[in-house]
Each structure stands twice: as C-alpha cells, then as structure tokens.
Design a protein around this motif. Structure first.
Motif, mmCIF file in Angstrom:
data_model
loop_
_atom_site.group_PDB
_atom_site.id
_atom_site.type_symbol
_atom_site.label_atom_id
_atom_site.label_comp_id
_atom_site.label_asym_id
_atom_site.label_seq_id
_atom_site.Cartn_x
_atom_site.Cartn_y
_atom_site.Cartn_z
ATOM 1 N N LYS A 173 24.828 57.958 -42.848
ATOM 2 C CA LYS A 173 23.530 58.438 -43.341
ATOM 3 C C LYS A 173 23.702 58.988 -44.755
ATOM 4 O O LYS A 173 24.794 59.383 -45.148
ATOM 5 C CB LYS A 173 22.972 59.541 -42.429
ATOM 6 C CG LYS A 173 22.844 59.150 -40.967
ATOM 7 C CD LYS A 173 21.886 58.007 -40.760
ATOM 8 C CE LYS A 173 21.785 57.644 -39.280
ATOM 9 N NZ LYS A 173 20.785 56.630 -39.038
ATOM 10 N N PRO B 133 10.654 56.814 -44.783
ATOM 11 C CA PRO B 133 11.960 57.175 -44.236
ATOM 12 C C PRO B 133 11.950 58.523 -43.522
ATOM 13 O O PRO B 133 11.143 59.395 -43.801
ATOM 14 C CB PRO B 133 12.856 57.233 -45.478
ATOM 15 C CG PRO B 133 12.130 56.489 -46.522
ATOM 16 C CD PRO B 133 10.681 56.605 -46.207
ATOM 17 N N ASP C 221 17.167 58.475 -41.574
ATOM 18 C CA ASP C 221 17.726 57.695 -42.674
ATOM 19 C C ASP C 221 18.585 58.584 -43.569
ATOM 20 O O ASP C 221 19.521 58.104 -44.207
ATOM 21 C CB ASP C 221 16.590 57.093 -43.514
ATOM 22 C CG ASP C 221 15.731 56.164 -42.685
ATOM 23 O OD1 ASP C 221 16.248 55.116 -42.271
ATOM 24 O OD2 ASP C 221 14.552 56.506 -42.433
#
Length: 133
Positions: free
Chosen positions: A93, A4, A68
């Motif tokens: 987010k 991520p 992310d």
C-alpha cells in the motif's frame, strides 16, 4: 462513487475522543469528498479492548487490505499503528506518515513512502500520489 480508499491509522488505545477523532475528521476534510476514508473509530472498542482484541485486529486488517493508501499519525510510538504500517507495507500500500518531529526512526522511514510534520502536507501527498497513478 467515491475514489480511492485511505485507511486512517493512528493510536486509539488509551486515547481520548479528541486524540482519536480530531485528526481523523480533519484528514477526511482535507482529503475531500473524492477519497473514501476507512476510519477504525467507526468501531469504538475503547474500554473493552481486551474483550474484543481478535475483532479489532481482524477488522483493522480487513480495512487495510481494502485500502489503496494508509495515512498514519506517527508523532509517538504506538504498537497498533506500527503493526498497521507493517501490514500495509507487506500488502504494498502507499503509506504516508505525519506528525514526525526531528529525527525519524529508520523503521518508519523504510516502511513509509513519505513522512511529514503536518497533516496538511501528508494529505497533499496522498492527493498528489492518486493523481499520478
């Protein structure tokens, strides 16, 4: 391939190298090699912000959209950091603030998924979040 992506939001305008880079480098270390950090300091516009305001905002927004999660240094108010947190919230987010002492603004509480005093605790929360998703 790295996992991520985490955007490293925090004050840059009017800050020195240690204030801008120190915590970001520590965060990259704490998040380990698995996370890909999007560090806005890779584009250092300090001293010429007024000439590049559109580029700064456009590039930071693109980084937030690509991320992310957002790790935000929130020890003191910062226009840019506040705008980045707001943009990240609109984009749904995962947002973790750190550096908060004492009472925390209701705006920060409502826009962050978690707020911590230390960078270590904030990074631990991001690692935990990623493992649970």
């Amino acid at each position: 391939m790295k996992g991520p992506c985490v955007y490293l939001a925090g004050p840059i305008f009017g800050k020195n190298d240690d204030e801008c880079r120190g915590w970001r480098e520590r965060a990259k270390h704490l998040l380990g090699g698995y996370f890909r950090a999007l560090d806005p300091m890779r584009r250092d516009y300090r001293g010429s912000e007024q000439l590049h305001s559109k580029d700064i905002v456009k590039q930071d927004i693109a980084d937030i959209a690509e991320s992310d999660a957002v790790l935000a240094f929130v020890a003191a108010p910062s226009w840019g950091t506040a705008m980045e947190i707001a943009r990240a919230r609109v984009l749904d987010k995962f947002i973790v603030g750190w550096g908060a002492e004492g009472n925390v603004s209701p705006w920060l509480v409502e826009h962050c998924d978690a707020v911590f005093r230390t960078l270590e605790d904030a990074c631990d929360e991001i690692v935990f979040w990623e493992r649970e998703t």
